[in-house]
Design an enzyme around this catalytic site. Structure first.
Site, PDB file in Angstrom:
ATOM      1  N   ASP A  25       1.092  28.801  15.020  1.00  0.00           N
ATOM      2  CA  ASP A  25       1.258  27.355  14.821  1.00  0.00           C
ATOM      3  C   ASP A  25       1.667  27.024  13.385  1.00  0.00           C
ATOM      4  O   ASP A  25       1.999  25.883  13.077  1.00  0.00           O
ATOM      5  CB  ASP A  25       0.010  26.573  15.235  1.00  0.00           C
ATOM      6  CG  ASP A  25      -1.232  26.883  14.405  1.00  0.00           C
ATOM      7  OD1 ASP A  25      -1.186  27.813  13.564  1.00  0.00           O
ATOM      8  OD2 ASP A  25      -2.267  26.220  14.613  1.00  0.00           O
ATOM      9  N   SER A  30      -6.822  30.828  13.787  1.00  0.00           N
ATOM     10  CA  SER A  30      -5.592  30.545  13.068  1.00  0.00           C
ATOM     11  C   SER A  30      -5.309  31.608  12.014  1.00  0.00           C
ATOM     12  O   SER A  30      -5.166  32.777  12.328  1.00  0.00           O
ATOM     13  CB  SER A  30      -5.649  29.133  12.475  1.00  0.00           C
ATOM     14  OG  SER A  30      -4.400  28.758  11.960  1.00  0.00           O
ATOM     15  N   ASP A  64      -1.844  32.699  15.572  1.00  0.00           N
ATOM     16  CA  ASP A  64      -1.673  31.890  16.781  1.00  0.00           C
ATOM     17  C   ASP A  64      -0.359  31.124  16.785  1.00  0.00           C
ATOM     18  O   ASP A  64      -0.131  30.267  17.632  1.00  0.00           O
ATOM     19  CB  ASP A  64      -2.857  30.955  17.001  1.00  0.00           C
ATOM     20  CG  ASP A  64      -2.984  29.879  15.934  1.00  0.00           C
ATOM     21  OD1 ASP A  64      -2.689  30.184  14.762  1.00  0.00           O
ATOM     22  OD2 ASP A  64      -3.388  28.750  16.258  1.00  0.00           O
ATOM     23  N   ASP A  93       1.709  32.754  11.656  1.00  0.00           N
ATOM     24  CA  ASP A  93       0.316  33.198  11.587  1.00  0.00           C
ATOM     25  C   ASP A  93      -0.135  33.689  12.964  1.00  0.00           C
ATOM     26  O   ASP A  93       0.646  33.663  13.928  1.00  0.00           O
ATOM     27  CB  ASP A  93      -0.569  32.081  11.042  1.00  0.00           C
ATOM     28  CG  ASP A  93      -0.693  30.887  11.981  1.00  0.00           C
ATOM     29  OD1 ASP A  93       0.143  30.752  12.895  1.00  0.00           O
ATOM     30  OD2 ASP A  93      -1.621  30.076  11.792  1.00  0.00           O
TER      31      ASP A  93
END
Length: 579
Positions: A308, A151, A306, A304
């Site tokens: 999400d 993340s 990834d 960010d």
């Protein structure tokens, strides 16, 4: 090596055996030869565990590091568990990865282990966001999935998010049951690493269209987008996966004036232009904000690695580009969805929203005003996904969010979705602009109607084994010596989620908390301030959240009230945060 305990030393010795490849053994041996005790302890003092975000850690050799063997062991354990849970089915899983160093290699490793266990794998050919992976689990009818990402963590980290057949991350009992399966693997020789190509289907770029089309059907005000299609949008993917699909999504929705932050548009696991690739950090948003100022943008967004989580900046009442926090973004989205559905007559009696316990109560106040049910969950979007799955078919999920910049509109996935959020933020901005309002105007209206909520998060980083023990002691001290006042305001109630008990101090009466146990403490003052202490499940941090509130008499009183609330937050935090 005098400070290394026996259990840790046993793990080190195990990793020096022929069960491990020669490169790994050489790296461990070098740490031993160089007498790097701190690194050896931090790398081997425990096995990586599933937290709120799954498996996450620093890359390197060791049982407490992200590497071929810890990822292989986790995947073998998950494969074993899937086979037990679905004994008479042909098991399928989806696997994707982000832009982090080694993510693609780890993604292929995971696919290899699943395929070697006779499980069919839908493996993405190229990096894709976490929400696309969640969508793929549901789209392909998989029993599970894995996303390789850490993340928003610093560049030395990687991670492994495991998903169940609903497209949500593992929750109880599956999370602990998988750990049991992983722990049952006594030797890495039990891990099946040999790839079986016939069990792997590559998922190409054309899959994006399924996800984009499904999201576009959720649009509430396409006519507003058509009217404001030239809304000036700046977007940064902060060297992550967002660049693969956010521009496609915005274009599909009809936005024609999207400007990428080119310096951050190339996926790169070293994240060269930021200290941390986290849109919660002002520094990580600085390049996007600067471009927004240069272009006089209506909306500035950044995701960010990834994709999400999404950060947002908008023009304030002075015409300056101002960053909003996760509580403000989520509150705006909830208000937009609920007010729009009420306007078009599509609100239903069984609609609901969800937020986490450390997220602003402004969201609750908004949902209450529309007579829409709300749920509260523990921190971590997997718990929001769990609620969605639990009541699916009986109740209708509309929107949810958490203060850490994670949001989801509609129920296409079971995880926070910055791609979906980017589209809705843009549509929301277009809708209100068509009415002559900015998003900041709307935020001030919310404060006038529901009260001015001010929040602050302080995170203390405590690395390694010593840091973990320090965090544990800090929580123990807070429980043993709970503050009676914070910032000069009396504490009315203490909620201890680890013991599942809420205590009203004046009467010393107790009631149970109807949530799973979690190491969180909340202090609620007589003014309604909420202060939470919580060790992070994904980073070596302890986090302190503070939310205070005061009426906003008028927009003209915004600055004065903000200063007053900032001072109150400062005084409260000074009483509870001891570093």
């Amino acid at each position: 090596m005098n400070t290394i305990d026996q259990a840790t030393n046993n793990r080190i010795q195990q990793w020096l055996t022929a069960e491990y490849d020669s490169e790994t053994v050489a790296q461990v041996q070098q740490l031993v030869d160089n007498n790097e005790e701190t690194e050896l302890i931090d790398s081997f003092y425990k096995d990586l565990e599933f937290g709120t975000g799954g498996l996450r850690g620093i890359m390197g050799v060791g049982s407490n590091r992200m590497n071929k063997y810890t990822i292989g062991k986790a995947t073998q354990g998950l494969a074993n568990y899937l086979k037990k849970q679905f004994p008479d089915q042909a098991i399928k899983v989806a696997v994707s990865y982000d832009s982090r160093n080694n993510s693609q290699k780890f993604g292929h490793l995971v696919a290899d282990v699943f395929s070697a266990n006779g499980i069919h794998v839908y493996l993405f050919e190229a990096l894709r966001p976490t929400p696309v992976l969640s969508f793929a689990v549901r789209h392909f009818g998989c029993q599970g999935g894995v996303m390789l990402t850490a993340s928003h963590n610093p560049k030395e980290y990687n991670g492994y998010k495991a998903y169940w057949n609903d497209g949500g991350q593992l929750v109880a009992p599956h999370d602990k049951n998988v750990i049991t399966e992983v722990d049952a693997i006594s030797s890495v020789t039990e891990i099946k690493f040999d790839r079986q190509p016939e069990n792997i289907t590559l998922v190409g770029e054309d899959f994006d269209q399924h996800y984009v089309d499904a999201n576009k059907k959720l649009s509430i005000h396409p006519e507003a987008v058509a009217a404001e299609k030239d809304l000036k949008i700046v977007f940064s993917s902060i060297h992550g996966t967002g660049v693969t699909i956010v521009p496609k999504m915005l274009e599909a929705w009809g936005f024609t004036n999207v400007h990428l932050v080119e310096e951050q548009a190339t996926p790169d696991g070293n994240f060269p232009t930021v200290v941390y690739p986290n849109p919660e950090e002002e520094e990580a948003m600085s390049m996007a904000k600067k471009k927004g100022e240069e272009l006089d943008a209506d909306v500035v967004m950044a995701t960010d690695p990834d994709a999400d989580r999404v950060g947002l900046a908008v023009k304030n009442h002075k015409g300056e580009i101002q960053l909003l926090n996760g509580n403000q973004i989520g509150s705006l989205l909830i208000y937009y969805v609920l007010s729009s559905k009420k306007e078009n007559g599509s609100l239903k009696d069984n609609d609901f929203i969800v937020k986490t316990i450390v997220t602003s109560n402004l969201m609750t106040a908004i949902s209450d005003s529309f007579s829409v049910k709300h749920y509260e969950t523990l921190t971590g979007f997997k718990f929001i996904g769990e609620v969605m799955t639990r009541v699916e078919g009986k109740e209708n999920y509309l929107v949810g969010g958490e203060e850490s910049y994670g949001f989801l509109v509609g129920d296409l996935v079971r995880d926070k979705d910055a791609v979906n959020a980017c589209a809705f933020i843009a549509e929301m901005a277009a809708y209100f602009k068509s009415q002559g309002k900015s998003l900041f105007d709307v935020l001030l209206s919310l404060y006038e109607q529901y009260g001015f909520y001010q929040e602050k998060l302080i995170s203390l980083t405590k690395k390694g084994k010593a840091g973990a023990e320090e965090i544990k002691q800090m929580m123990a001290d807070l429980r043993a010596n709970a503050p009676q006042t914070l910032g000069g305001v009396a504490v009315k109630e203490i909620r201890d989620y680890a013991h599942g008990v809420a205590t009203v101090l004046a009467s010393n009466s107790q009631s149970s908390i109807d949530l799973p146990k979690s190491d969180v403490l909340q202090f609620i003052t007589v003014d309604g301030d909420v202060i939470s202490a919580r060790p992070s499940g994904t980073e070596p941090k302890i986090k302190f959240y503070c939310s205070v509130k005061e009426p906003l008499a008028s927009r003209d009183a915004y600055e004065e009230t903000a200063i007053k609330l900032e001072e109150k937050v400062k005084n409260i935090m000074a009483d509870i945060v001891k570093d």
